[in-house]
Design a protein around this motif. Structure first.
Motif, PDB file in Angstrom:
ATOM      1  N   GLY A  62       0.791  -1.227   0.000  1.00 48.36           N
ATOM      2  CA  GLY A  62       0.000   0.000   0.000  1.00 48.36           C
ATOM      3  C   GLY A  62       0.817   1.267   0.000  1.00 48.36           C
ATOM      4  O   GLY A  62       0.308   2.314   0.411  1.00 48.36           O
ATOM      5  N   ARG A  63       2.049   1.184  -0.470  1.00 46.82           N
ATOM      6  CA  ARG A  63       2.912   2.375  -0.427  1.00 46.82           C
ATOM      7  C   ARG A  63       2.402   3.499  -1.316  1.00 46.82           C
ATOM      8  O   ARG A  63       2.707   4.679  -1.075  1.00 46.82           O
ATOM      9  N   HIS A  64       1.625   3.185  -2.354  1.00 46.70           N
ATOM     10  CA  HIS A  64       1.077   4.221  -3.231  1.00 46.70           C
ATOM     11  C   HIS A  64      -0.391   4.502  -2.932  1.00 46.70           C
ATOM     12  O   HIS A  64      -1.061   5.174  -3.716  1.00 46.70           O
ATOM     13  N   ALA A  65      -0.867   4.006  -1.822  1.00 51.16           N
ATOM     14  CA  ALA A  65      -2.236   4.290  -1.383  1.00 51.16           C
ATOM     15  C   ALA A  65      -2.167   5.021  -0.050  1.00 51.16           C
ATOM     16  O   ALA A  65      -1.207   4.914   0.706  1.00 51.16           O
ATOM     17  N   ALA A  66      -3.198   5.764   0.227  1.00 51.59           N
ATOM     18  CA  ALA A  66      -3.233   6.550   1.468  1.00 51.59           C
ATOM     19  C   ALA A  66      -3.822   5.721   2.598  1.00 51.59           C
ATOM     20  O   ALA A  66      -4.760   6.132   3.281  1.00 51.59           O
ATOM     21  N   CYS A  67      -3.254   4.564   2.811  1.00 53.25           N
ATOM     22  CA  CYS A  67      -3.767   3.639   3.812  1.00 53.25           C
ATOM     23  C   CYS A  67      -2.898   3.734   5.073  1.00 53.25           C
ATOM     24  O   CYS A  67      -1.671   3.670   4.991  1.00 53.25           O
ATOM     25  N   ARG A  68      -3.538   3.884   6.219  1.00 52.26           N
ATOM     26  CA  ARG A  68      -2.813   4.033   7.479  1.00 52.26           C
ATOM     27  C   ARG A  68      -3.034   2.793   8.342  1.00 52.26           C
ATOM     28  O   ARG A  68      -4.164   2.357   8.532  1.00 52.26           O
ATOM     29  N   THR A  69      -1.922   2.255   8.886  1.00 54.07           N
ATOM     30  CA  THR A  69      -1.960   0.997   9.625  1.00 54.07           C
ATOM     31  C   THR A  69      -1.357   1.172  11.009  1.00 54.07           C
ATOM     32  O   THR A  69      -0.397   1.924  11.187  1.00 54.07           O
ATOM     33  N   ALA A  70      -1.902   0.456  11.983  1.00 56.05           N
ATOM     34  CA  ALA A  70      -1.346   0.410  13.341  1.00 56.05           C
ATOM     35  C   ALA A  70      -1.154  -1.046  13.742  1.00 56.05           C
ATOM     36  O   ALA A  70      -1.983  -1.901  13.412  1.00 56.05           O
ATOM     37  N   VAL A  71      -0.048  -1.312  14.435  1.00 58.78           N
ATOM     38  CA  VAL A  71       0.260  -2.661  14.911  1.00 58.78           C
ATOM     39  C   VAL A  71       0.110  -2.676  16.424  1.00 58.78           C
ATOM     40  O   VAL A  71       0.688  -1.835  17.117  1.00 58.78           O
ATOM     41  N   ILE A  72      -0.639  -3.649  16.927  1.00 62.50           N
ATOM     42  CA  ILE A  72      -0.907  -3.739  18.359  1.00 62.50           C
ATOM     43  C   ILE A  72      -0.529  -5.130  18.843  1.00 62.50           C
ATOM     44  O   ILE A  72      -1.027  -6.134  18.318  1.00 62.50           O
ATOM     45  N   TYR A  73       0.357  -5.194  19.837  1.00 60.25           N
ATOM     46  CA  TYR A  73       0.763  -6.478  20.417  1.00 60.25           C
ATOM     47  C   TYR A  73       1.287  -6.237  21.817  1.00 60.25           C
ATOM     48  O   TYR A  73       1.631  -5.105  22.194  1.00 60.25           O
ATOM     49  N   GLY A  74       1.336  -7.297  22.598  1.00 63.58           N
ATOM     50  CA  GLY A  74       1.798  -7.200  23.976  1.00 63.58           C
ATOM     51  C   GLY A  74       3.301  -7.305  24.074  1.00 63.58           C
ATOM     52  O   GLY A  74       4.015  -7.440  23.087  1.00 63.58           O
ATOM     53  N   GLY A  75       3.789  -7.224  25.308  1.00 59.17           N
ATOM     54  CA  GLY A  75       5.227  -7.322  25.540  1.00 59.17           C
ATOM     55  C   GLY A  75       5.949  -6.002  25.496  1.00 59.17           C
ATOM     56  O   GLY A  75       7.139  -5.937  25.805  1.00 59.17           O
ATOM     57  N   VAL A  76       5.274  -4.936  25.099  1.00 58.68           N
ATOM     58  CA  VAL A  76       5.863  -3.601  25.058  1.00 58.68           C
ATOM     59  C   VAL A  76       4.863  -2.625  25.664  1.00 58.68           C
ATOM     60  O   VAL A  76       3.692  -2.957  25.902  1.00 58.68           O
ATOM     61  N   GLY A  77       5.314  -1.405  25.894  1.00 58.71           N
ATOM     62  CA  GLY A  77       4.415  -0.381  26.402  1.00 58.71           C
ATOM     63  C   GLY A  77       3.327  -0.058  25.393  1.00 58.71           C
ATOM     64  O   GLY A  77       3.524  -0.153  24.187  1.00 58.71           O
ATOM     65  N   GLN A  78       2.177   0.353  25.890  1.00 60.62           N
ATOM     66  CA  GLN A  78       1.048   0.609  25.008  1.00 60.62           C
ATOM     67  C   GLN A  78       0.902   2.066  24.609  1.00 60.62           C
ATOM     68  O   GLN A  78       0.036   2.393  23.788  1.00 60.62           O
ATOM     69  N   ALA A  79       1.737   2.943  25.120  1.00 65.46           N
ATOM     70  CA  ALA A  79       1.565   4.382  24.854  1.00 65.46           C
ATOM     71  C   ALA A  79       1.644   4.687  23.363  1.00 65.46           C
ATOM     72  O   ALA A  79       0.799   5.414  22.818  1.00 65.46           O
ATOM     73  N   GLY A  80       2.644   4.137  22.667  1.00 66.24           N
ATOM     74  CA  GLY A  80       2.776   4.401  21.236  1.00 66.24           C
ATOM     75  C   GLY A  80       1.613   3.830  20.443  1.00 66.24           C
ATOM     76  O   GLY A  80       1.156   4.438  19.462  1.00 66.24           O
ATOM     77  N   GLN A  81       1.115   2.680  20.845  1.00 66.87           N
ATOM     78  CA  GLN A  81      -0.013   2.075  20.157  1.00 66.87           C
ATOM     79  C   GLN A  81      -1.280   2.887  20.369  1.00 66.87           C
ATOM     80  O   GLN A  81      -2.092   3.047  19.453  1.00 66.87           O
ATOM     81  N   VAL A  82      -1.461   3.445  21.560  1.00 71.91           N
ATOM     82  CA  VAL A  82      -2.633   4.278  21.842  1.00 71.91           C
ATOM     83  C   VAL A  82      -2.577   5.552  21.008  1.00 71.91           C
ATOM     84  O   VAL A  82      -3.600   6.000  20.455  1.00 71.91           O
ATOM     85  N   ARG A  83      -1.396   6.151  20.880  1.00 70.43           N
ATOM     86  CA  ARG A  83      -1.261   7.363  20.069  1.00 70.43           C
ATOM     87  C   ARG A  83      -1.607   7.084  18.609  1.00 70.43           C
ATOM     88  O   ARG A  83      -2.267   7.899  17.946  1.00 70.43           O
ATOM     89  N   ALA A  84      -1.149   5.928  18.104  1.00 72.52           N
ATOM     90  CA  ALA A  84      -1.460   5.586  16.716  1.00 72.52           C
ATOM     91  C   ALA A  84      -2.962   5.445  16.504  1.00 72.52           C
ATOM     92  O   ALA A  84      -3.501   5.893  15.482  1.00 72.52           O
ATOM     93  N   LEU A  85      -3.649   4.833  17.465  1.00 72.01           N
ATOM     94  CA  LEU A  85      -5.096   4.700  17.346  1.00 72.01           C
ATOM     95  C   LEU A  85      -5.795   6.058  17.424  1.00 72.01           C
ATOM     96  O   LEU A  85      -6.749   6.332  16.689  1.00 72.01           O
ATOM     97  N   GLN A  86      -5.325   6.929  18.296  1.00 69.39           N
ATOM     98  CA  GLN A  86      -5.943   8.240  18.454  1.00 69.39           C
ATOM     99  C   GLN A  86      -5.773   9.103  17.218  1.00 69.39           C
ATOM    100  O   GLN A  86      -6.624   9.948  16.920  1.00 69.39           O
ATOM    101  N   ASN A  87      -4.685   8.875  16.479  1.00 67.49           N
ATOM    102  CA  ASN A  87      -4.450   9.646  15.247  1.00 67.49           C
ATOM    103  C   ASN A  87      -5.337   9.184  14.102  1.00 67.49           C
ATOM    104  O   ASN A  87      -5.389   9.851  13.061  1.00 67.49           O
ATOM    105  N   GLY A  88      -6.006   8.068  14.271  1.00 64.93           N
ATOM    106  CA  GLY A  88      -6.888   7.564  13.239  1.00 64.93           C
ATOM    107  C   GLY A  88      -6.178   6.585  12.321  1.00 64.93           C
ATOM    108  O   GLY A  88      -5.123   6.901  11.774  1.00 64.93           O
ATOM    109  N   VAL A  89      -6.719   5.391  12.163  1.00 68.69           N
ATOM    110  CA  VAL A  89      -6.117   4.363  11.315  1.00 68.69           C
ATOM    111  C   VAL A  89      -7.202   3.702  10.481  1.00 68.69           C
ATOM    112  O   VAL A  89      -8.391   3.712  10.839  1.00 68.69           O
ATOM    113  N   ASP A  90      -6.770   3.128   9.356  1.00 71.28           N
ATOM    114  CA  ASP A  90      -7.677   2.358   8.514  1.00 71.28           C
ATOM    115  C   ASP A  90      -7.634   0.876   8.875  1.00 71.28           C
ATOM    116  O   ASP A  90      -8.665   0.205   8.872  1.00 71.28           O
ATOM    117  N   ILE A  91      -6.434   0.358   9.160  1.00 73.13           N
ATOM    118  CA  ILE A  91      -6.239  -1.062   9.411  1.00 73.13           C
ATOM    119  C   ILE A  91      -5.509  -1.241  10.733  1.00 73.13           C
ATOM    120  O   ILE A  91      -4.524  -0.545  11.002  1.00 73.13           O
TER     121      ILE A  91
END
Length: 529
Positions: free
Chosen positions: A109-138
């Motif tokens: 999807g490098r030539h599409a305006a598609c925004r993705t967030a990756v969510i998994y355990g084992g790390v802090g969730q702050a960065g994942q929460v920020r990605a969700l708050q910014n709005g994602v497609d996938i």
């Protein structure tokens, strides 16, 4: 057949051409057209056949390029992004696989305006929460961390119209079926669902029946079959010689990029350390490593800086490296399906690969189960020179060795009436008596299953600890061991109380520990000095 014939949009075709992909794999050719139509997909294919692209390409096109409305790509309206409300969800069993899928989405999807967030355990969730708050497609997520963020109201799944379950059989093995059902209940009822799995046990079929509506079944190979271009062989070797065999095989220059699978995390670390002592560049990846350590090990292996990667089954699905030359099963997996997933790390994208298994005598039953699943026998390869004789000696020694009891199993009663004997009652009681007559009875407490006796609470021998039974002299009362008859309503057996000797002397205070060395009394009236 070329990708152009699959009705993919121009931005996707451009990205595929930049990656050098011209011809779709069988799973892609069969799954992409119905997926673009919005049909549910039930796909079964072995690992390394391109399942990721089979759902990523139509997902991107439906979300961004065609706008899910079938409109022309040039006139498709932009989808509104809402904080914490994705439009598509991909569930994966492991962190590594989730990262791999996200990387594939970024490439396609490098030539599409598609925004993705990756969510998994084992790390802090702050960065994942920020990605969700910014709005994602996938959102690409593992079930556990995703449910955590949903419960914390950082993520809302009510607008998810495309749900993908990748490696569903692995999620079943890891106990994620109940979380998957909970997540499926949170997404939109009118949705497209795609389920992909390398194997198709009945539990996965039941899950598919409950989640999919009139699915298109896509199967490009026999269920749980290995890729045809993977050469398989097995070495029958004793347990003690597996490490030596591994190091001997790694002397070959043909083994440029090797993945070694072990059954346990500690086993992976042990194999890695021994390889490093043998001056072989190796790294380990398993559940005890944090995410940064695992990612660094994977990156070094992909870049060719690490020659050998030692892994457990948990990490098996997240290793997506096209250039893996060999896969070695240091331990035969208990589940036959895991063997297929392991060897699927090599021979990917149409390349050839070699899968080698080390089978010790105790693992031959598991090997037979694997051969039954594959529908053929795995060819046996001879051991290198020098290891054949040693392996035969070890096998013979193991066959004639006395059977070793489990360390937590009770001891059997000693034969004969003299000396110290140990017997275990059916209700969990255990009695120890010293000698034939004047010893003492050391009872086992009711908590036999906990492995603690009255006299062994401090790690001392039974009947000799501070908290042990009373060691009264000359007729003192003693505790009584619980008999197996007590379970059936009969009165428990009582141990004979201590008495004086025939000449009236008291027994030696340590007679219970050394019955054969009990000293003779000096004079009937004087007793012991």
């Amino acid at each position: 057949m070329a990708f152009k014939s699959l009705r993919l949009a121009a931005p996707l075709l451009r990205a595929l051409a930049e990656e050098g992909y011209e011809t779709p794999t069988p799973i892609q050719a069969k799954a992409i057209p119905p997926a673009l139509e919005g049909r549910d997909i039930l796909g079964s294919a072995q690992t390394g056949t391109g399942k990721t692209a089979a759902f990523c390409l139509p997902l991107i096109q439906r979300l961004e390029v065609a706008g899910e409305l079938g409109a022309d790509a040039a006139h498709a309206p932009k989808r509104a992004r809402t904080s914490g409300r994705p439009h598509a969800l991909i569930l994966a069993p492991t962190r590594e696989l989730a990262v791999q899928i996200a990387e594939s989405l970024a490439v396609y999807g490098r030539h599409a305006a598609c925004r993705t967030a990756v969510i998994y355990g084992g790390v802090g969730q702050a960065g994942q929460v920020r990605a969700l708050q910014n709005g994602v497609d996938i959102v690409v997520a593992t079930p556990g961390r995703l449910l955590d963020l949903v419960q914390q109201r950082h993520c809302n799944l009510s607008e998810v119209h495309i749900l993908v379950l990748d490696e569903a059989d692995r999620m079943l093995d890891m106990g994620f079926i109940k979380p998957i059902r909970s997540i499926a209940a949170m997404v939109a009822k009118k949705r497209q669902t795609m389920l992909f799995s390398a194997t198709m046990p009945k539990e996965i079929r039941h899950l598919a029946d409950s989640l999919l509506v009139d699915p298109v079944r896509v199967e490009v190979a026999a269920v749980a079959s290995a890729a045809p271009k993977i050469e398989q062989r097995v070495h029958h070797v004793s347990r003690d010689l597996k490490q030596s065999l591994l190091e001997r095989l790694l002397e070959s220059n043909d083994m440029t990029s090797v993945v070694v699978f072990t059954r346990t995390k500690h086993g992976a670390d042990r194999v890695m350390k021994r390889l490093i002592r043998a001056r072989i560049n190796a790294a380990a990846i398993h559940g005890n490593k944090n995410q940064s350590q695992r990612q660094r090990a994977l990156d070094a292996f992909k870049a060719g800086k690490t020659r050998v990667l030692v892994a457990t089954d948990v990490a098996a699905r997240g290793i997506d490296v096209d250039s893996i030359s060999h896969v070695i099963n240091f331990d035969i997996p208990v589940e036959a399906e895991s063997y297929v997933h392991r060897i699927g790390r090599t021979g990917r994208a149409g390349a050839t690969g070699i899968a080698i298994a080390f089978c010790e005598p105790a693992e031959r039953g598991a090997l037979k189960a694997i051969e039954k699943l594959l529908g053929k026998a795995v060819p046996v390869a001879p051991l290198p020179e020098g290891l054949t004789v040693l392996s035969a000696i070890n096998d013979a020694a193991e066959a004639h060795a006395p059977r070793r009891e489990h360390p937590h199993s009770p001891r059997r009663p000693a034969a004969g009436g003299g000396g110290r004997s140990s017997g275990r009652g059916g209700s969990g009681g255990r009695a120890s008596s010293g000698g034939s007559g004047g010893g003492k009875t050391a009872p086992k407490s009711e908590g036999w299953s906990k492995g603690q006796s009255d006299g062994a609470s401090e790690g001392k021998p039974e009947g000799r600890g501070r908290g042990g039974p009373a060691q009264g002299r000359g007729g003192a009362k003693t505790k009584v061991a619980r008999s197996s008859n007590s379970e059936f309503g009969a009165a428990p057996a009582k141990a004979a109380p201590q008495t004086r000797g025939d000449d009236g002397a008291k027994p030696h205070p340590r007679a219970h520990a050394f019955p054969s060395a009990r000293p003779a009394p000096r004079g009937g009236s004087r007793g012991r000095r």
